[in-house]
Motif scaffolding. Structure first.
Motif, mmCIF file in Angstrom:
data_model
loop_
_atom_site.group_PDB
_atom_site.id
_atom_site.type_symbol
_atom_site.label_atom_id
_atom_site.label_comp_id
_atom_site.label_asym_id
_atom_site.label_seq_id
_atom_site.Cartn_x
_atom_site.Cartn_y
_atom_site.Cartn_z
ATOM 1 N N SER A 1 0.580 -1.028 -0.301
ATOM 2 C CA SER A 1 0.452 -0.248 0.037
ATOM 3 C C SER A 1 0.836 1.324 0.466
ATOM 4 N N VAL A 2 2.804 1.170 0.163
ATOM 5 C CA VAL A 2 3.059 2.810 0.448
ATOM 6 C C VAL A 2 2.875 3.577 -1.042
ATOM 7 N N THR A 3 2.555 2.518 -1.998
ATOM 8 C CA THR A 3 2.265 2.977 -3.305
ATOM 9 C C THR A 3 1.371 3.962 -3.092
ATOM 10 N N LYS A 4 0.303 3.967 -3.455
ATOM 11 C CA LYS A 4 -0.727 4.273 -2.715
ATOM 12 C C LYS A 4 -0.684 5.342 -2.432
ATOM 13 N N PHE A 5 -0.347 5.004 -1.056
ATOM 14 C CA PHE A 5 -0.517 6.611 0.140
ATOM 15 C C PHE A 5 0.200 7.247 -0.255
ATOM 16 N N ALA A 6 1.599 7.178 -1.287
ATOM 17 C CA ALA A 6 2.290 8.067 -1.773
ATOM 18 C C ALA A 6 1.424 8.624 -3.037
ATOM 19 N N ARG A 7 0.739 8.224 -3.931
ATOM 20 C CA ARG A 7 0.424 8.836 -4.337
ATOM 21 C C ARG A 7 -1.948 9.773 -4.494
ATOM 22 N N ILE A 8 -1.849 9.029 -2.857
ATOM 23 C CA ILE A 8 -3.278 9.920 -2.270
ATOM 24 C C ILE A 8 -2.060 11.696 -1.572
ATOM 25 N N LEU A 9 -1.176 11.645 -1.379
ATOM 26 C CA LEU A 9 -0.837 12.325 -0.796
ATOM 27 C C LEU A 9 -0.913 13.400 -2.352
ATOM 28 N N LYS A 10 0.515 12.970 -2.903
ATOM 29 C CA LYS A 10 0.988 13.869 -4.094
ATOM 30 C C LYS A 10 -0.485 14.540 -4.564
ATOM 31 N N ILE A 11 -1.203 13.775 -5.119
ATOM 32 C CA ILE A 11 -2.653 14.206 -5.460
ATOM 33 C C ILE A 11 -3.732 15.323 -4.574
ATOM 34 N N LEU A 12 -3.565 14.669 -3.028
ATOM 35 C CA LEU A 12 -3.779 16.131 -2.257
ATOM 36 C C LEU A 12 -2.823 17.124 -1.986
ATOM 37 N N LEU A 13 -1.756 17.441 -2.460
ATOM 38 C CA LEU A 13 -0.915 18.282 -2.675
ATOM 39 C C LEU A 13 -1.186 19.246 -3.562
ATOM 40 N N VAL A 14 -1.417 18.273 -5.011
ATOM 41 C CA VAL A 14 -1.651 19.330 -6.090
ATOM 42 C C VAL A 14 -3.444 19.471 -5.764
ATOM 43 N N ILE A 15 -4.290 19.095 -5.496
ATOM 44 C CA ILE A 15 -5.638 19.634 -5.220
ATOM 45 C C ILE A 15 -6.002 20.833 -4.342
ATOM 46 N N TYR A 16 -4.435 20.416 -2.993
ATOM 47 C CA TYR A 16 -4.781 21.664 -1.861
ATOM 48 C C TYR A 16 -4.132 22.843 -2.486
ATOM 49 N N ARG A 17 -3.147 22.825 -3.477
ATOM 50 C CA ARG A 17 -2.659 24.257 -4.513
ATOM 51 C C ARG A 17 -3.647 24.926 -5.236
ATOM 52 N N LEU B 1 -13.193 20.511 -4.969
ATOM 53 C CA LEU B 1 -11.745 20.332 -4.776
ATOM 54 C C LEU B 1 -11.657 20.268 -6.866
ATOM 55 N N HIS B 2 -11.524 21.112 -7.209
ATOM 56 C CA HIS B 2 -11.514 22.253 -8.620
ATOM 57 C C HIS B 2 -10.549 21.114 -9.199
ATOM 58 N N VAL B 3 -11.094 19.681 -9.247
ATOM 59 C CA VAL B 3 -10.333 18.711 -10.147
ATOM 60 C C VAL B 3 -11.654 18.776 -10.788
#
Length: 391
Positions: free
Chosen positions: A102-118, A163-165
């Motif tokens: 699950s570490v890869t999915k964990f990383a992907r979720i955080l990456k997209i969270l950061l994109v959405i935040y911006r 989420l602006h997506v």
């Protein structure tokens, strides 16, 4: 390589933590939107998730993300006024950062969270495809991005459009309808020669003008094009036709809901007389398990099944050559549909589906052409609508 990309992502988290600790104020005013969730609230929810990750890291603990399970019927309840909605105490799936699976999915979720935040912070928008191409090696496929965006929406309890997506729409719409896009572009759907693509930003649509008497949801693009070619929307009475080209995307469902909320006119469904068509109609009317967390804005409980009905096949004496035997998969889908919680409130639908079980045949809308080439647009639909008193 994946390990290095995950390491880079945690470096981004450190930068994000520094930004939070500086107490950066987001000066975006809360605007009235359908969801009544303002920019600052969305940012706060994302910050809480990131701070949870940072807190775990500071304690030398492995961060864990909890995602609502969007694939289980056990997590869904049925309300006749809303449809299928996610239960408040629904089970969750743990995405661990210290687990190889699950570490890869964990990383992907955080990456997209950061994109959405911006995106939210800057009041800008991006498509899911933009996000995918932002880091194709990390995400692997467009489908992965699509699923994670919905997971994040469910986790934050924020509708995806907030989420602006944006997602590229696959649906088409035509008929007695004009409106303005968010950027001020005027859209006129009256043309009988070409349909208009459903907007990618339904929430931004305003100034809807229409004298339509009803909206007709059409399952297939081929049938939609036939109605368009026959100028159906002008010949019978002012109306609107829309298709999601099979299983509808979120934008097509949002558009149907927008029209229902704005125009307060009947919504009909024209689908194949088979289990797949019935399920598509049910998605428009009652929603789906995967998107049950957004039921309030996606479902249209007033949707009526206009056709093609299993009983029509017998009543109209559709030639046997146009009928198709139910497959094993069809029978399994039909059994599943009959067990759905919403069928108890639709005895007429239940009878139609039981008739399909007994006859062991299905038929596409195009089967009506076996009676006469123009039967669908000149006889079948006009008679159905007139008999019901809708035109």
């Amino acid at each position: 390589m994946m390990g290095s990309r995950v390491a880079e992502l945690f470096s981004e988290i450190d930068k994000f933590r520094a930004q939070l600790l500086q107490n950066v104020e987001v000066m975006t005013e809360c605007q009235h939107v359908e969801t009544e969730i303002c920019h600052k609230e969305i940012l706060t929810r994302i910050e809480n998730v990131i701070l949870g990750v940072v807190t775990s890291l500071s304690k030398d603990e492995a961060p864990v993300l909890a995602l609502p399970n969007r694939s289980s019927w056990a997590n869904v309840s049925f309300d006749s006024a809303i449809g299928l909605q996610m239960s408040s105490g629904s089970s969750v799936t743990s995405i661990r950062s210290d687990c190889a699976s699950s570490v890869t999915k964990f990383a992907r979720i955080l990456k997209i969270l950061l994109v959405i935040y911006r995106l939210v912070q800057s009041s800008s928008y991006a498509t899911k495809r933009d996000i995918y191409y932002n880091n194709t090696q990390l995400f692997g496929s467009q489908k992965t991005v699509d699923g994670i965006v919905d997971d994040i929406s469910s986790m934050l309890k924020v509708p995806r459009r907030s989420l602006h997506v944006l997602a590229t729409s696959k649906g088409l719409i035509s008929g007695d309808l004009c409106y303005l896009e968010e950027d001020g572009t005027r859209i006129d759907c009256h043309s009988s020669s070409a349909a208009v693509a459903v907007s990618s930003n339904i929430g931004g649509i305003r100034n809807i003008v229409s004298s339509a008497k009803f909206v007709l949801i059409v399952e297939k693009d081929a049938t939609f094009q036939r109605l368009l070619d026959d100028d159906f929307c002008a010949k019978l009475c002012p109306c609107i036709i829309i298709t999601g080209k099979g299983v509808p995307d979120v934008n097509s469902r949002l558009m149907v809901r927008k029209l229902w909320d704005t125009l307060h006119i009947p919504i009909f469904a024209l689908v194949d007389a088979d289990p797949h068509g019935i399920e598509i109609m049910c998605i428009y009317k009652y929603g789906s398990v995967a998107m049950s967390f957004e039921a309030h804005s996606l479902t249209v409980p007033s949707v009526m099944w206009l056709g093609l009905l299993p009983s029509d096949l017998q009543r109209l004496r559709v030639p046997d050559a146009a009928l198709i035997p139910l497959t094993k998969r069809d029978k399994s889908k039909l059994d599943s549909l009959l067990k759905r919680p919403y069928l108890a409130s639709q005895p007429d639908w239940q009878k139609e589906m039981e008739l399909m079980q007994q006859s062991k045949v299905k038929a596409e809308i195009q089967s009506l052409a076996a009676i006469a080439p123009d039967f669908l647009t000149n006889i079948y639909l006009p008679n159905k609508l007139r008999y019901g008193g809708w035109v």
